[in-house]
Design a protein around this motif. Sequence first.
Motif, short mmCIF file in Angstrom:
data_model
loop_
_atom_site.label_atom_id
_atom_site.label_comp_id
_atom_site.label_asym_id
_atom_site.label_seq_id
_atom_site.Cartn_x
_atom_site.Cartn_y
_atom_site.Cartn_z
N ASP A 1 31.24 61.71 84.35
CA ASP A 1 32.19 61.01 83.50
C ASP A 1 31.63 60.91 82.09
O ASP A 1 30.42 60.73 81.91
CB ASP A 1 32.47 59.61 84.05
N SER A 2 32.49 61.04 81.10
CA SER A 2 32.11 60.83 79.70
C SER A 2 33.33 60.30 78.95
O SER A 2 34.36 60.95 78.94
CB SER A 2 31.60 62.13 79.06
N LEU B 1 27.95 71.50 77.86
CA LEU B 1 26.72 71.42 77.08
C LEU B 1 25.67 70.53 77.72
O LEU B 1 24.51 70.94 77.86
CB LEU B 1 27.04 70.89 75.67
N VAL B 2 26.05 69.32 78.08
CA VAL B 2 25.08 68.31 78.48
C VAL B 2 24.37 68.66 79.79
O VAL B 2 23.13 68.59 79.86
CB VAL B 2 25.74 66.93 78.57
N ILE C 1 30.71 65.74 72.56
CA ILE C 1 30.45 65.31 73.94
C ILE C 1 31.75 65.23 74.73
O ILE C 1 31.84 65.72 75.86
CB ILE C 1 29.74 63.95 73.94
N LEU C 2 32.78 64.63 74.12
CA LEU C 2 34.04 64.47 74.83
C LEU C 2 34.79 65.79 74.99
O LEU C 2 35.51 65.99 75.96
CB LEU C 2 34.93 63.46 74.09
N ILE D 1 29.20 55.20 70.30
CA ILE D 1 28.71 54.92 71.65
C ILE D 1 29.60 55.64 72.65
O ILE D 1 30.82 55.63 72.52
CB ILE D 1 28.70 53.41 71.93
N VAL D 2 28.97 56.28 73.63
CA VAL D 2 29.71 56.96 74.68
C VAL D 2 29.17 56.49 76.02
O VAL D 2 27.98 56.19 76.16
CB VAL D 2 29.59 58.49 74.54
N GLU D 3 30.05 56.40 77.00
CA GLU D 3 29.66 56.03 78.36
C GLU D 3 29.52 57.30 79.20
O GLU D 3 30.44 58.11 79.26
CB GLU D 3 30.68 55.09 78.98
N LEU D 4 28.37 57.46 79.84
CA LEU D 4 28.10 58.65 80.65
C LEU D 4 27.65 58.25 82.05
O LEU D 4 26.92 57.27 82.23
CB LEU D 4 27.01 59.51 80.02
N LYS D 5 28.08 59.04 83.03
CA LYS D 5 27.59 58.94 84.40
C LYS D 5 27.23 60.34 84.85
O LYS D 5 28.04 61.26 84.74
CB LYS D 5 28.65 58.33 85.32
#
Length: 214
Positions: A171-172, A142-143, A135-136, A76-80
């Motif tokens: 943020d990630s 990329l995203v 992702i990190l 699980i990753v937190e993204l804003k």
Amino acid sequence: VTVENGEQAVIERVGRAAREVLPGIHVKLPWPIEKVRRVDVMGSRQMPLGYRLIDELNGIEPTERRKQWLTADTNIVELKATVLYRISSARDWLYGVSRVHAIGDGRVDPHEFALRRIGDSALTDIVAELTIDEILASGLALVPAEAQRRIQREADRLRLGVAIDEVQLLDSKPPVNVRRAFTDVEDARLERQRLIDNARFRARNNASTTRTEA
């Protein structure tokens, strides 16, 4: 009727879109036969993903459901993120999306509703294709680009009348309750790499000394 610079307008005739008009002076029939609806096509707008602007301004943390995403390796990753967009077609913006009603939320703007769903779907699919390390490590590169492409494609398909200028990944990070574990893993990886580099350095020095003595 005058349409200002930076605006597009649609002339409605008895409730239906009759024609689009660009900046300048135009002639229309009097109300209620015809009326004009203007749209600002120069101003930049933003759509938050993973948080709400009102919560951000009030210092309220987003809910887990809103900010957490599942990665390809089942982490699980937190993204804003923030989607920056502008109106590209007044006709599509005004008539391409019908009014919607979100259960429990009351009446909401159809464009905001549609863009948020498109953005959430795009981020969900992109994150599900990447590992948490990817992702990190390189998510900032990329995203956003891939999200912009997918959101624009879906917005065009739904005729929202918008141009997606940019997707900013603000943020990630892993969730708080597992962040320490990720930090420990990353520290262990760096320590392992440091030991490997030191061993290679000593091996090269030993080989150089042996050749010199020979």
